[in-house]
Design a protein around this motif. Sequence first.
Motif, PDB file in Angstrom:
ATOM      1  N   TYR A  69       2.305   7.612   0.568  1.00 11.45           N
ATOM      2  CA  TYR A  69       3.755   7.763   0.532  1.00 11.45           C
ATOM      3  C   TYR A  69       4.277   7.920   1.959  1.00 11.45           C
ATOM      4  O   TYR A  69       3.520   8.170   2.893  1.00 11.45           O
ATOM      5  N   ARG A  70       5.596   7.797   2.098  1.00  8.79           N
ATOM      6  CA  ARG A  70       6.232   7.945   3.406  1.00  8.79           C
ATOM      7  C   ARG A  70       7.366   8.963   3.297  1.00  8.79           C
ATOM      8  O   ARG A  70       8.092   8.986   2.304  1.00  8.79           O
TER       9      ARG A  70
ATOM     10  N   LEU B 176      -1.451   2.893   6.716  1.00  5.49           N
ATOM     11  CA  LEU B 176      -2.044   2.711   5.388  1.00  5.49           C
ATOM     12  C   LEU B 176      -2.891   1.447   5.339  1.00  5.49           C
ATOM     13  O   LEU B 176      -3.962   1.434   4.721  1.00  5.49           O
TER      14      LEU B 176
ATOM     15  N   TYR C 207      -3.909   4.220   0.209  1.00  9.11           N
ATOM     16  CA  TYR C 207      -2.565   4.161  -0.356  1.00  9.11           C
ATOM     17  C   TYR C 207      -1.845   5.457  -0.051  1.00  9.11           C
ATOM     18  O   TYR C 207      -2.468   6.464   0.301  1.00  9.11           O
TER      19      TYR C 207
ATOM     20  N   SER D 103       8.464   6.311   8.393  1.00  7.04           N
ATOM     21  CA  SER D 103       8.606   5.177   7.474  1.00  7.04           C
ATOM     22  C   SER D 103       7.648   4.027   7.755  1.00  7.04           C
ATOM     23  O   SER D 103       7.414   3.198   6.876  1.00  7.04           O
TER      24      SER D 103
ATOM     25  N   PRO E 228       4.524   1.869   7.813  1.00  7.80           N
ATOM     26  CA  PRO E 228       3.364   1.978   6.923  1.00  7.80           C
ATOM     27  C   PRO E 228       2.064   1.392   7.469  1.00  7.80           C
ATOM     28  O   PRO E 228       1.098   1.255   6.723  1.00  7.80           O
TER      29      PRO E 228
ATOM     30  N   ASN F  59       0.796  -1.224   0.000  1.00  4.36           N
ATOM     31  CA  ASN F  59       0.000   0.000   0.000  1.00  4.36           C
ATOM     32  C   ASN F  59       0.828   1.273   0.000  1.00  4.36           C
ATOM     33  O   ASN F  59       0.249   2.356  -0.034  1.00  4.36           O
ATOM     34  N   TYR F  60       2.144   1.181   0.067  1.00  5.06           N
ATOM     35  CA  TYR F  60       2.907   2.422   0.215  1.00  5.06           C
ATOM     36  C   TYR F  60       3.866   2.670  -0.930  1.00  5.06           C
ATOM     37  O   TYR F  60       4.124   1.795  -1.756  1.00  5.06           O
ATOM     38  N   ASP F  61       4.359   3.929  -0.963  1.00  3.10           N
ATOM     39  CA  ASP F  61       5.273   4.426  -1.996  1.00  3.10           C
ATOM     40  C   ASP F  61       4.578   4.581  -3.336  1.00  3.10           C
ATOM     41  O   ASP F  61       5.174   4.406  -4.396  1.00  3.10           O
TER      42      ASP F  61
END
Length: 472
Positions: A418-419, A410, A416, A405, A407, A67-69
């Motif tokens: 970003y970090r 999320l 969804y 950082s 996650p 789910n991240y970035d």
Amino acid sequence: MGLGGMGRRINGIFVLILVLGAVLRLKGVTNPYLDDQSWRQADTASMALNMLGHLGDFPDVFFPMLNYDGAGPQPVELEFPFLPYLLAWTWALLGWQDLWGRLWGICFSLLTLGGIYKFGKLALSERAGLWAAAFYAFIPLTTYYGRVVMPEPVAQAFSIWALVAIFSWRRNPTWIRLLGASILMSGAILAKLPQLMIFPVALMLGFYPFQRRLGKILVYSFLSLLLPMLYYSWVHLGAGEASQFVSGILSHQVMEGPTSYAEKLYKNLKYGLGLPILLALMGIALMVRKKVLGNEVHLGLILWSGISGVYLVVVCLKIPLDYYLIPLALPMVLLTGYTLDTWGGDSEGNGIPAFVVGALLVGLLWVNQILYYESKYQWDERLLTQAQWIRQHTEENSVLILSGSQPMTLYYSQRYGYRLIRDDLRAWLDLQELPGDYLVALPDSRGEDFWKRIESAYTQVGPGVYQIKDQQ
């Protein structure tokens, strides 16, 4: 009194071990995936979440998505998602609850207990199998990581049953059994890539001495390694350079990382695996004294121990995460079982000293778990409260930017995002560039000056949630 001739009582002892192992693993079973190693657990669960609605889309459903970035599911290079796929089906049938993931982890851990007993019974003795299963049930490391939503319980189960299968094939060498052993070995490597360490052990158990068995070795090797090679090549090429998790671990953290965590490793070994390490070393010494060259089981266990030692120095010394020690648990408990079985003597009543020592150590493992592992079950309520607010009060397609950082937010908000993973100054600059709708202030992240700048520029609309899209 020895265990020989006890018949049904042996099955009763093993059932008791299973029950006690299950009870220990049920601790914190209703906790969210926010206790120790929450990041890894949320990763596994988010893969399952991204599978919902696509469970029949083969083979794409098996490509891990996190789910991240990114503003949508991001492909990553990870192990084959056995547990996420089972969890996604469970959610589809029974609804989204964290309980189901923990119960699946416990099921695989209990399968591992069964495999340990079976292997010990086939390759060593019934008593050795019982001792090995008992220690695996009580070791703090395997107890805690036997109820997590991570690939470790799955990898352990596949690994021990792969060795059971190849040893069973040795006794009854049919092609069906060889195929089954190959599939289980493939499953172990797919579940966790470092489980390649058991492949040489399987060759030793199944084919030593190797003369005139080259053809069967090649067949077994091809069938065992084909699927892992295809899968890991697929995810390596499909994930892209920004998401190289599997091959990136060894190249960056281990091969290039200058830091050694010797003190941390010592503590992880001491509190997680405990005194049975000494019994395992005694087992190796006993095997060496018995001139092991003619015994494929003893050779296999010694080889497994040697590979584990290399893994300990090369990997575990460089990565200060205790779950990297889990692959050491299987050979350790089997050697512990062998030591207590050998020390216990024959079935005519010479097993009392070994029983006393073994029972005392099992009790100490339980005490060790209470004294040093309680903190692993703790979790931060603020993360869950914040994520639930986001899920209830923001748009389903909103994109989050996390201030740190980790996650997990999320996953629990089902969003969804970003970090911000660089220092405060660069994080502020990154915030201006990322296409997010809300900034989420994770607990204990960033410095005071950073938050002063955030509060002067954006409106706080929820618990640590700042609306940023319309104000940039």
